[in-house]
Design an enzyme around this catalytic site. Sequence first.
Site, mmCIF file in Angstrom:
data_model
loop_
_atom_site.group_PDB
_atom_site.id
_atom_site.type_symbol
_atom_site.label_atom_id
_atom_site.label_comp_id
_atom_site.label_asym_id
_atom_site.label_seq_id
_atom_site.Cartn_x
_atom_site.Cartn_y
_atom_site.Cartn_z
ATOM 1 C CE LYS A 182 6.344 0.410 -0.286
ATOM 2 N NZ LYS A 182 6.606 0.244 -1.682
ATOM 3 C CB SER A 214 4.655 7.489 -7.542
ATOM 4 O OG SER A 214 5.688 6.528 -7.680
ATOM 5 N N GLY A 238 6.865 3.156 -6.092
ATOM 6 C CA GLY A 238 8.231 3.534 -5.731
ATOM 7 C C GLY A 238 9.058 4.045 -6.890
ATOM 8 C CG ASN A 282 2.888 -0.434 2.579
ATOM 9 O OD1 ASN A 282 3.394 -0.943 3.589
ATOM 10 N ND2 ASN A 282 3.062 -0.937 1.355
ATOM 11 C CG HIS A 326 2.242 -4.290 -1.416
ATOM 12 N ND1 HIS A 326 3.382 -4.268 -2.174
ATOM 13 C CD2 HIS A 326 1.883 -2.998 -1.226
ATOM 14 C CE1 HIS A 326 3.707 -3.009 -2.425
ATOM 15 N NE2 HIS A 326 2.820 -2.218 -1.860
ATOM 16 C CD GLU A 349 -0.431 -0.230 -3.927
ATOM 17 O OE1 GLU A 349 -0.178 0.863 -3.427
ATOM 18 O OE2 GLU A 349 0.169 -1.264 -3.599
ATOM 19 C CD GLU A 389 6.991 -3.223 -2.319
ATOM 20 O OE1 GLU A 389 6.884 -3.306 -1.073
ATOM 21 O OE2 GLU A 389 7.078 -2.136 -2.924
#
Length: 256
Positions: free
Chosen positions: A18, A218, A179, A16, A101, A173, A103
């Site tokens: 992003k 991560s 991240g 991904n 996701h 996730e 985010e």
Amino acid sequence: MIGVKGMSRTPLLAGNWKMHKNVKETLGFLDEFIPLAKGISAEVAVFPPFTSLWAAAEKIKGSGIKLGAQNMHWEDSGAFTGEISPAMLKEIPCDYVIIGHSERRQYFAETDETVNRKVKSALEHGIVPVVCVGESLEQREKGETLPVVLSQVEKSLSEIKIENGSQIVFAYEPIWAIGTGKVALPYDAQEVIGAIRRKLAELYGDVAGEIRILYGGSVKPDNIKDLMAQPDIDGALVGGASLDARAFYQIATYDR
Ligand code: PEP
């Protein structure tokens, strides 16, 4: 057989990107990655930004690398300024689309309901949704991980029939691991992913044993092997480390 990796669950390593890599950078990555990909036995997929999808699709032809988008609207067309439809993704063509996701849930008001609509629409268009679920640090510390994650799974699938395990992918996730450099312990990730598979078995019976469930948060070349050793972890959704062709190759060849 549920919980045991078999021929029916080919490992999937999904990158991904992003909001990273313009067209030139996408092609540069693929120039480096395509020759490496010949030596990868797992399935690999890249998820560039929308503006790079077309160029990426042309470039990966014949390479075996799969392509996905990071989001989509559920309608085919209409007055939805700034949105991209499943029909447009199909035209590229995209094999996969990431749905829900964290985010997008956090910054763009994605809800369980919009996730459900998007999953339905992706399935109708024959695009495989990679449905993301995961708890926040606060929820984990309160012991709410399983209820939160299983509720996200159930709501994403409301009124949806799955008859074939290859139609859908899940990605667990934990938000606190995305991240941050803080990867979940393999056993903890297995516990949640095993629970997701049991939930899928309640909903769809034996098909649950064919659905791939990835871990994300991560993932790096030095931690992928221990994660993949867990019986229910079928691959990884990789953010930061998938931006570097060599690091992503090392992750995808975790079995060496
Ligand atoms: C992600 O974006 O889905 C992700 C897991 O990111 P990272 O690997 O950078 O934590």
